[in-house]
Design an enzyme around this catalytic site. Structure first.
Site, short mmCIF file in Angstrom:
data_model
loop_
_atom_site.label_atom_id
_atom_site.label_comp_id
_atom_site.label_asym_id
_atom_site.label_seq_id
_atom_site.Cartn_x
_atom_site.Cartn_y
_atom_site.Cartn_z
CD GLU A 26 8.70 -4.32 1.48
OE1 GLU A 26 9.71 -3.98 2.12
OE2 GLU A 26 7.59 -4.50 1.99
CD GLU A 61 15.11 -4.27 4.14
OE1 GLU A 61 14.42 -3.65 4.96
OE2 GLU A 61 15.04 -5.50 3.98
#
Length: 268
Positions: free
Chosen positions: A137, A141
């Site tokens: 990943e 964010e």
């Protein structure tokens, strides 16, 4: 505004995010050699993108994915969060993902996020076991409790890199201005030996530790979701009085060896 159900909803299923329970067969069938593209979201390309619908990612998430929370509005893709029952949750939230996985290259998006404690506005890439891959990943964010910061990080084979207390994944970095006040262009350049993160064209972080750099193809995701339980990381959840949205103006992927696919790109 155009609802995705009026753009012929896809019938495949998938799932992904921070603590994903599953990623179903939609992704496994779509792996291919990385090809550059730019999407300005004047339409929703359902061959390229999938809008999640009908499940949640686990007990940490207080909303269920609903494709009604993904809409087009005059060239902006709106990914929303609001009240409504779905998958045993009291809120519904939006997520899109590419059907194709990509690897090294430059990933860029122009986003405006909402503000709100307990909410996560994310632009990330992901793969996992249901794609016959380990959990890799790469994350941007905005923890919407503080829209002046961005969390950046990676997972490699299910293990996070250096991170902040309570999360273990992201490193918080200052943004040029609050992400709910105007659009910000986010980008990362993923190479075999480095990942470089950018905000409005300025380098804000470099990862060059080998065990923190993913090596597997990943799908691209955009999502807005909430949590009642991850308070140390995302803050106490404060339910919005009405649906709120993350706005996605455009996304571009530039494969290694190519440049200036679109004029806004950091590769130009």
């Amino acid at each position: 505004m155009v609802h995705l159900s009026r753009i012929q909803r896809p019938t495949l299923s998938s799932s992904a995010a921070l603590i994903a329970l599953s990623l179903l067969s939609v992704g496994a069938a779509a792996q291919e050699t990385s090809v550059s593209f730019f999407d300005d979201f004047n339409t929703f390309d359902r061959v390229r993108w999938y809008a999640s619908d009908g499940w949640s990612n686990g007990p940490h998430q207080n909303c269920g994915w609903a494709d009604k929370r993904v809409t087009l509005n005059d060239g902006i893709l709106e990914i929303a969060f609001g009240p409504g029952e779905m998958a045993g949750r009291s809120f519904t939230c939006g997520e899109i993902r590419t059907r194709t996985a990509y690897k090294y290259g430059t990933y860029e998006a122009r986003l405006k996020t909402p503000a709100g404690s307990g909410l996560n506005a994310a632009f990330f890439t992901y793969t996992g076991p249901t794609m016959n891959q380990p959990h890799d990943e790469i994350d941007f964010e905005v923890l919407a409790k503080d829209t002046g910061e961005i969390s950046t990080g990676t997972y490699v084979s299910g293990k996070s890199g250096l991170g902040t207390p309570g999360n273990g994944n992201g490193r918080l970095l200052e943004l040029p201005y609050a992400s709910d006040s105007d659009f910000i262009q986010y980008g990362f350049v993923w190479a075999p030996d480095t990942i470089r993160f950018y905000a409005n064209g300025e380098l804000i972080r470099t990862i060059d530790v080998p065990h923190e750099i993913p090596t597997h193809e990943q799908n691209v995701f955009f999502s807005l979701w909430g949590s009642d339980t991850m308070t140390d990381w995302m803050g106490p959840f404060e339910a919005p009085a009405q649906p709120i949205k993350m706005e996605l103006d455009w996304f571009g992927y530039t494969a290694p060896g190519e440049s200036c696919l679109f004029p806004q790109s950091i590769t130009c």
